[in-house]
Write a protein that holds these residues in place. Sequence first.
Motif, PDB file in Angstrom:
ATOM      1  N   LEU A  28      -0.413  -6.613  -5.148  1.00  0.00           N
ATOM      2  CA  LEU A  28       0.157  -5.624  -6.064  1.00  0.00           C
ATOM      3  C   LEU A  28       0.483  -6.336  -7.373  1.00  0.00           C
ATOM      4  CD1 LEU A  28       1.113  -2.757  -6.642  1.00  0.00           C
ATOM      5  CD2 LEU A  28       3.318  -3.336  -5.628  1.00  0.00           C
ATOM      6  N   PRO A  29      -0.318  -6.131  -8.419  1.00  0.00           N
ATOM      7  CA  PRO A  29      -0.072  -6.816  -9.685  1.00  0.00           C
ATOM      8  C   PRO A  29       1.331  -6.547 -10.216  1.00  0.00           C
ATOM      9  CG  PRO A  29      -2.210  -5.745  -9.697  1.00  0.00           C
ATOM     10  CD  PRO A  29      -1.519  -5.293  -8.455  1.00  0.00           C
ATOM     11  N   VAL A  30       1.937  -7.569 -10.801  1.00  0.00           N
ATOM     12  CA  VAL A  30       3.310  -7.467 -11.278  1.00  0.00           C
ATOM     13  C   VAL A  30       3.445  -6.370 -12.332  1.00  0.00           C
ATOM     14  CG1 VAL A  30       5.132  -8.679 -12.534  1.00  0.00           C
ATOM     15  CG2 VAL A  30       3.900  -9.846 -10.708  1.00  0.00           C
ATOM     16  N   GLU A  31       2.480  -6.261 -13.243  1.00  0.00           N
ATOM     17  CA  GLU A  31       2.565  -5.234 -14.284  1.00  0.00           C
ATOM     18  C   GLU A  31       2.581  -3.835 -13.680  1.00  0.00           C
ATOM     19  OE1 GLU A  31       3.108  -5.326 -17.459  1.00  0.00           O
ATOM     20  OE2 GLU A  31       3.295  -7.503 -17.445  1.00  0.00           O
ATOM     21  N   ARG A  32       1.775  -3.631 -12.646  1.00  0.00           N
ATOM     22  CA  ARG A  32       1.766  -2.333 -11.980  1.00  0.00           C
ATOM     23  C   ARG A  32       3.105  -2.073 -11.305  1.00  0.00           C
ATOM     24  NH1 ARG A  32       1.211   2.795 -11.558  1.00  0.00           N
ATOM     25  NH2 ARG A  32       0.673   3.597  -9.493  1.00  0.00           N
ATOM     26  N   PHE A  33       3.671  -3.083 -10.678  1.00  0.00           N
ATOM     27  CA  PHE A  33       4.956  -2.910 -10.004  1.00  0.00           C
ATOM     28  C   PHE A  33       6.063  -2.602 -11.010  1.00  0.00           C
ATOM     29  CE2 PHE A  33       8.911  -4.383  -8.049  1.00  0.00           C
ATOM     30  CZ  PHE A  33       8.878  -3.635  -6.876  1.00  0.00           C
ATOM     31  N   LEU A  62      10.819  -0.309  -1.703  1.00  0.00           N
ATOM     32  CA  LEU A  62      10.670  -0.856  -3.047  1.00  0.00           C
ATOM     33  C   LEU A  62      11.378  -2.202  -3.163  1.00  0.00           C
ATOM     34  CD1 LEU A  62       9.455   0.057  -5.809  1.00  0.00           C
ATOM     35  CD2 LEU A  62      11.768   0.781  -6.434  1.00  0.00           C
ATOM     36  N   ASN A  63      12.544  -2.309  -2.572  1.00  0.00           N
ATOM     37  CA  ASN A  63      13.314  -3.552  -2.634  1.00  0.00           C
ATOM     38  C   ASN A  63      12.594  -4.693  -1.909  1.00  0.00           C
ATOM     39  OD1 ASN A  63      15.738  -5.073  -3.275  1.00  0.00           O
ATOM     40  ND2 ASN A  63      16.236  -4.931  -1.098  1.00  0.00           N
ATOM     41  N   ARG A  64      12.009  -4.408  -0.752  1.00  0.00           N
ATOM     42  CA  ARG A  64      11.281  -5.447  -0.011  1.00  0.00           C
ATOM     43  C   ARG A  64      10.116  -5.988  -0.850  1.00  0.00           C
ATOM     44  NH1 ARG A  64      12.210  -5.682   5.568  1.00  0.00           N
ATOM     45  NH2 ARG A  64      13.616  -4.079   6.366  1.00  0.00           N
ATOM     46  N   CYS A  65       9.387  -5.082  -1.493  1.00  0.00           N
ATOM     47  CA  CYS A  65       8.246  -5.524  -2.300  1.00  0.00           C
ATOM     48  C   CYS A  65       8.712  -6.297  -3.527  1.00  0.00           C
ATOM     49  CB  CYS A  65       7.417  -4.313  -2.724  1.00  0.00           C
ATOM     50  SG  CYS A  65       6.592  -3.484  -1.335  1.00  0.00           S
ATOM     51  N   ARG A 106       0.832  -1.202   0.000  1.00  0.00           N
ATOM     52  CA  ARG A 106       0.000   0.000   0.000  1.00  0.00           C
ATOM     53  C   ARG A 106       0.873   1.260   0.000  1.00  0.00           C
ATOM     54  NH1 ARG A 106      -2.310  -0.872   4.439  1.00  0.00           N
ATOM     55  NH2 ARG A 106      -3.772  -2.381   3.555  1.00  0.00           N
ATOM     56  N   ALA A 107       1.940   1.225   0.772  1.00  0.00           N
ATOM     57  CA  ALA A 107       2.840   2.377   0.838  1.00  0.00           C
ATOM     58  C   ALA A 107       3.515   2.624  -0.503  1.00  0.00           C
ATOM     59  CB  ALA A 107       3.892   2.160   1.930  1.00  0.00           C
ATOM     60  N   VAL A 108       3.877   1.564  -1.214  1.00  0.00           N
ATOM     61  CA  VAL A 108       4.478   1.722  -2.538  1.00  0.00           C
ATOM     62  C   VAL A 108       3.489   2.362  -3.493  1.00  0.00           C
ATOM     63  CG1 VAL A 108       5.269   0.445  -4.569  1.00  0.00           C
ATOM     64  CG2 VAL A 108       6.213  -0.090  -2.328  1.00  0.00           C
TER      65      VAL A 108
END
Length: 556
Positions: free
Chosen positions: A127-132, A102-105, A85-87
């Motif tokens: 968190l969908p991979v494409e969004r990330f 960002l690295n943890r996610c 959520r924070a990302v």
Amino acid sequence: MILTEDQLQDLLDKSLAAPPVGVEWAVTLEGSIAEGFGNPSSDIDFLLVARCAEEPPTMPSLLFVDGRRVEIRTRSVRQLADQFRAVEQAAARPGRLSEDLLNRCQRLLHSHPLRGHALVEEVKALLPVERFRRITADWWAHRARQSLRQAMALLCLGESDEAVDWARAGLLQTVKSWAAGLGETYLEPKWLPLQLDRTGRTDVRDRYWELEALTPASGDADAAREHLDACLAFAADLGLTGAPRRPERLTVERVAGVTTWQAGARVHVIRGRRDVFALGDDAGAVWRSLVLGRPLPRVLATAAATGVADPGPLLAAFLRYGLVRLAWKGGGTVTPSLPLAAPPGPVTPPPATAQPLLSVHGAAVRGPRAVDLVPLPADRFAAAAMALVWSNVVVENAVEDLTGALRRGQWRVAALTARRAVHAALRGLFSAHGVHPLPLDPDLVRRLDLLPAATRPIGARAGELLRRAVDPAAHGDSLLAELRAFIAQTRAAAGADSFPLSFDSADTWRATLQLGYDWLRIGTHLDAELPIEEARDLLAGHGTQPRPALPRHQAP
């Protein structure tokens, strides 16, 4: 992966001696091995995910199993959801997005489930991979822009070697942004060669390594400019926006909490009410030439008009120390940073080592181009400087009193006044070396071991004068001459040899007030301790009389 499924399960069995009881849990492999990178020295990174109410410890457990280092981290489902959520919330402002977060996610989204696959996939779906991928690509692109803008600025300022380093950093960050858009979101740059290989774009890979291998000769500004132009062109080809070769879009801006104070000819810049930078004559002239808000090339041209040779490196030092900042028109402050490195921010250099630290005309500096950090907190710096000025005022007052006492044969008054002059001169010496608070007067002679060895003769002479009797047998003129010689010796060591004869005339009193007023302004701003409270009233009015003098015929 370099380890088989069976090997990973065996390592997990040997590492996880007591799994959580009474809660749903899962284990997934993170890090370079899960990404398909790694080597025999790579760590084994297990993440234990638990659906639980309490917050598990954040510190990892470190183990050594079958010759490998194993790290086990534990996170609750709620903690992981909060991270994702924070990302998402920070995605709109990539400059505010924490690298660690960002690295943890990223590590979790690209992890390899070993136990509790359904729970791992449930968490990943938050968190969908494409969004990330888009968030990570934007994060790298933001950093690439900052690095390339920094390279433009440094090249403009004549710092070509440093410009090359930042151009190379911007190049790497651009390629990482491009690769992240293709799914290569692993943050650590050391695996970039394998990431580029996996993209299948040999043209991009080969062009990157060609540019990365270019090393302009040190000090070759033309080669550095060509290298930067090539990096900017390649970045534009990869879709990076916001970094055209337009240094006029860079402006020099004010930094909150940075103030300028002048004492005599010396310019002092105070950062954050704590750090004091003393500028040499050339550095001070360049600083005084700054008109903030103007484009960097224009600021540089104005600085050159002061007559200071090569002002660019001085402007670069001001930027490096956070005394001014760079901004990109429409793009905010330029804040270059590197992954897995020290966080961005102003540099604090080692404290200057000049002795004494202070004179009545300002802090000591190493030379005309110095931008020296005074080794005192700002409030102590101001307090010591005010004490230095005031001690010399007391010296002048004591000498005046001594002269009058000797003329009237007031020997005991003369003895006490001479001691007061000696003590005041010593207080000035200690203050010039940054000692604050000061030792009490009777202890001053014995505390000269706090100061450099060169001051020892001053201590010996002070001891002789303090023990000297004053009576008709001791000629007054001789005492006054010896005291004046001691004062001159002490002032030379304290940077106060040009101190005015304060009570000699209206002009010398005015000069004394000007010295005191320069330091009082700094001290008042910093709420520094005054040598005596009356100094505030005396100096705050710049020596102005509260009432006009009476006409001559009405004078008492």
